[in-house]
Enzyme design. Structure first.
Site, mmCIF file in Angstrom:
data_model
loop_
_atom_site.group_PDB
_atom_site.id
_atom_site.type_symbol
_atom_site.label_atom_id
_atom_site.label_comp_id
_atom_site.label_asym_id
_atom_site.label_seq_id
_atom_site.Cartn_x
_atom_site.Cartn_y
_atom_site.Cartn_z
ATOM 1 C CB SER A 26 24.694 67.752 89.469
ATOM 2 O OG SER A 26 24.273 67.211 90.598
ATOM 3 C CG ASP A 51 31.135 68.796 92.051
ATOM 4 O OD1 ASP A 51 32.436 68.139 92.123
ATOM 5 O OD2 ASP A 51 30.469 69.086 92.939
ATOM 6 C CG HIS A 220 27.205 70.483 93.386
ATOM 7 N ND1 HIS A 220 27.865 69.447 92.843
ATOM 8 C CD2 HIS A 220 25.946 70.329 92.717
ATOM 9 C CE1 HIS A 220 27.078 68.524 92.240
ATOM 10 N NE2 HIS A 220 25.795 69.095 92.102
#
Length: 252
Positions: A26, A51, A220
């Site tokens: 992230s 991600d 996520h």
């Protein structure tokens, strides 16, 4: 933050660091890309980003404040925070949530006499005792009541107030895809869904500029939800690029 990564490695290894592969998830993935692009780690072997894609990240920023407002501001206990993280779908692996949530929250203390903390049950107990016991006990009960006023009640709240960092959000992710593609080391992109690819990365992937793997049935927090699959993807990537070799007879 990217410079910090370089400084940490310098502090650990001095002027001759070993071969290093950077992995970031992230926003951490954005830092990993900036670190690689700016050559803060001269011995960098490879780059793995989990991600984070510029297009979807920029789109998500519009609704980020609403998401932050929807989260509980406090938790009764660390167990309560862990339970929320799993039930809300933030993390789908309870074992991982027990590890990672502890770092995201901090313990706070508040006076029990503070209006924001319920004190009614304490007062009720004291009143009952005064009715039941004789005058001889009244001094003890008054002392107990004073103790209750200074007693602290603990709860947990978020360690970082993300909403206050909003002015930096755009800079974390804008231009990330082009920066990722420009890094001159082997690159791996792990995604929770193929729909997350933006135009630049779709073209780059078709041109073979990086390796991509989609890991289904996870959210996520890919590396938390399916750690074995992430480890397997990383091992395969590192062996493919001759960073390392498979160990014979290794048991999970």
């Amino acid at each position: 933050m990217a410079k910090d990564v370089g400084k940490v490695i310098e502090a650990l290894y001095g002027e001759n660091p070993p071969p290093i592969m950077i992995i970031g998830h992230s926003m951490g993935g954005a830092i990993a890309v900036h670190t690689a692009s700016a050559n803060h780690v001269p011995s960098l072997l490879g780059l793995c980003v989990i991600d984070v894609v510029e297009g979807t990240a920029m789109d998500a920023l519009n609704s980020m404040q609403n998401f932050l407002r929807s989260r509980p501001k406090t938790f009764k206990s660390l167990e309560n925070a862990i339970e929320w993280s799993v039930k809300s779908g933030q993390i789908r692996n309870i074992e991982s949530a027990r590890v990672s949530m502890g770092g995201q929250v901090k313990k706070c203390e508040e006076s029990a006499s503070n209006p924001s903390v319920s004190n009614s049950s304490v007062e009720g107990i004291i009143e009952e005792e005064e009715e039941e016991q004789g005058a001889e006990e009244s001094n003890k009960k008054r002392m107990k009541e004073e103790d209750q006023e200074v007693k602290k009640e603990s709860f947990y709240t978020w360690r970082v107030e993300l909403s206050k960092t909003e002015k930096y959000w755009d800079g974390w992710f804008r231009g990330l895809s082009a920066l990722f593609l420009s890094c001159h080391v082997p690159k791996l992109l792990l995604l929770a869904g193929v729909d997350r690819l933006d135009k630049d990365l779709t073209i780059g992937q078709m041109q073979g500029k990086f390796q991509m793997q989609v890991l289904p049935q996870c959210g996520h927090a890919v590396h938390e939800d399916v750690p074995e699959k992430v480890a397997d993807a990383l091992a395969t990537f590192m062996v493919r690029h001759k960073f390392t070799e498979f160990k014979e007879g290794f048991l999970w």
